[in-house]
Design a protein around this motif. Sequence first.
Motif, PDB file in Angstrom:
ATOM      1  N   GLU A 156       0.835  -1.210   0.000  1.00 61.09           N
ATOM      2  CA  GLU A 156       0.000   0.000   0.000  1.00 61.09           C
ATOM      3  C   GLU A 156       0.866   1.255   0.000  1.00 61.09           C
ATOM      4  O   GLU A 156       1.879   1.316   0.705  1.00 61.09           O
ATOM      5  N   GLY A 157       0.475   2.249  -0.786  1.00 64.47           N
ATOM      6  CA  GLY A 157       1.171   3.540  -0.781  1.00 64.47           C
ATOM      7  C   GLY A 157       2.474   3.547  -1.562  1.00 64.47           C
ATOM      8  O   GLY A 157       3.187   4.552  -1.581  1.00 64.47           O
ATOM      9  N   ILE A 158       2.801   2.450  -2.179  1.00 68.43           N
ATOM     10  CA  ILE A 158       4.053   2.389  -2.952  1.00 68.43           C
ATOM     11  C   ILE A 158       3.731   2.654  -4.415  1.00 68.43           C
ATOM     12  O   ILE A 158       2.856   2.009  -4.993  1.00 68.43           O
ATOM     13  N   SER A 159       4.428   3.632  -4.991  1.00 67.83           N
ATOM     14  CA  SER A 159       4.146   3.880  -6.414  1.00 67.83           C
ATOM     15  C   SER A 159       5.247   3.337  -7.312  1.00 67.83           C
ATOM     16  O   SER A 159       5.031   3.121  -8.498  1.00 67.83           O
ATOM     17  N   SER A 160       6.444   3.096  -6.749  1.00 69.84           N
ATOM     18  CA  SER A 160       7.483   2.466  -7.561  1.00 69.84           C
ATOM     19  C   SER A 160       8.245   1.471  -6.695  1.00 69.84           C
ATOM     20  O   SER A 160       8.442   1.683  -5.501  1.00 69.84           O
ATOM     21  N   LEU A 161       8.612   0.368  -7.313  1.00 71.68           N
ATOM     22  CA  LEU A 161       9.244  -0.728  -6.567  1.00 71.68           C
ATOM     23  C   LEU A 161      10.344  -1.332  -7.417  1.00 71.68           C
ATOM     24  O   LEU A 161      10.133  -1.631  -8.598  1.00 71.68           O
ATOM     25  N   VAL A 162      11.526  -1.492  -6.817  1.00 75.55           N
ATOM     26  CA  VAL A 162      12.598  -2.144  -7.563  1.00 75.55           C
ATOM     27  C   VAL A 162      12.803  -3.555  -6.993  1.00 75.55           C
ATOM     28  O   VAL A 162      12.896  -3.734  -5.781  1.00 75.55           O
ATOM     29  N   ASP A 163      12.797  -4.522  -7.880  1.00 74.26           N
ATOM     30  CA  ASP A 163      13.066  -5.902  -7.463  1.00 74.26           C
ATOM     31  C   ASP A 163      14.537  -6.164  -7.762  1.00 74.26           C
ATOM     32  O   ASP A 163      14.956  -6.254  -8.917  1.00 74.26           O
ATOM     33  N   VAL A 164      15.322  -6.254  -6.690  1.00 76.50           N
ATOM     34  CA  VAL A 164      16.778  -6.420  -6.855  1.00 76.50           C
ATOM     35  C   VAL A 164      17.095  -7.901  -7.046  1.00 76.50           C
ATOM     36  O   VAL A 164      16.771  -8.728  -6.193  1.00 76.50           O
ATOM     37  N   GLY A 165      17.702  -8.223  -8.167  1.00 74.60           N
ATOM     38  CA  GLY A 165      17.933  -9.639  -8.510  1.00 74.60           C
ATOM     39  C   GLY A 165      16.615 -10.260  -8.952  1.00 74.60           C
ATOM     40  O   GLY A 165      16.289 -11.390  -8.607  1.00 74.60           O
ATOM     41  N   GLY A 166      15.878  -9.493  -9.747  1.00 74.50           N
ATOM     42  CA  GLY A 166      14.507  -9.901 -10.113  1.00 74.50           C
ATOM     43  C   GLY A 166      14.413 -10.913 -11.237  1.00 74.50           C
ATOM     44  O   GLY A 166      13.317 -11.229 -11.682  1.00 74.50           O
ATOM     45  N   GLY A 167      15.551 -11.401 -11.726  1.00 76.55           N
ATOM     46  CA  GLY A 167      15.523 -12.430 -12.770  1.00 76.55           C
ATOM     47  C   GLY A 167      14.844 -11.925 -14.033  1.00 76.55           C
ATOM     48  O   GLY A 167      15.124 -10.823 -14.517  1.00 76.55           O
TER      49      GLY A 167
END
Length: 294
Positions: A202-213
């Motif tokens: 909730e409340g997150i507008s951008s998300l980085v997946d580190v090592g996201g394959g």
Amino acid sequence: MEEEKIKKEAEEEAQAQVDIWKYVFGFTEMAVVKCAIELGIPDFLESQDGQAMTLDGLSAALGCSPSSLYRIMRFLTNRGIFRQVNQGHGCSSQNSTSNAIGSSSITYVQTPLSRLLARNGEKSMAAIVLLESSPVMLSPWLGLGRRVLANSPPPFDTYHGQDLWSYAQNNPAHSKLINDAMACDARVAVSAMINGCPQVFEGISSLVDVGGGDGTALRTLLKACPCIRGINFDLPHVVSFAPHSDGVEHVGGDMFHSVPNADAAFIMGLTSYPFYSMSSGCCMTGEMTSVSAY
Ligand SMILES: C[S@@+](CC[C@H](N)C(=O)[O-])C[C@H]1O[C@@H](n2cnc3c(N)ncnc32)[C@H](O)[C@@H]1O
């Protein structure tokens, strides 16, 4: 009292003589499951819409002899992977060997366990089995003793002369095996996260997946949270093969140098992987408001 002690010791020794065979032939479990995936048995049974398939029909479809297949299926049904149904009697039996081999009265159906081995299933674990049972991944385990004695680098690095990620960079076929396997894990884990703790996002507008394959985790997440802008960050040779997906930007780089800015970052991976300590090895220059790891 002494008699009881002697009896107990004899029982333990007898049990040990049974148990030791698990270690002698422990590899067969993995080998036979790998064989089932490679032959495509779970996929073929899955395509039958719940209809039982005869041993003869299955062997004809797969192009193998009924007697060899019967032995594989006997092993697998004994473990609850596929179920044998004896047609004509309306009863099912996991271990029955009373039918003649090749008989069209021996039929098989899927079980929850065998469904996980179909390659295209939503919860498929087939790619993980294929990765972990590959000679590249298995061979280093056989040198575990040397690693313990010499306190040397991880067995994979010692055996292959490079770490897993460098090996993957130099061997595209193995890199694909890894990415496909990680995608299986990501589908299951992210779905569980979304169902179990949706408030985390909730409340997150951008998300980085580190090592996201290959970006499967973010693709899965964005289906439930389409307002989030996803950044899939991984090594350049990994993201260069990641499929395009709306809302997900693929960025190549080395997390030990920097990671892209986002409201939040997440790091997810199989705990058995040599995914070295993020906290000791990395310097993240990105601004992050929340980080959840493992
Ligand atoms: C265990 S996999 C996890 C993949 C994915 N997060 C998942 O759980 O399905 C670790 C991932 O980290 C990536 N990786 C390894 N070293 C990296 C580095 N220095 N910088 C960025 N990514 C890295 C690998 O390429 C791989 O995709």
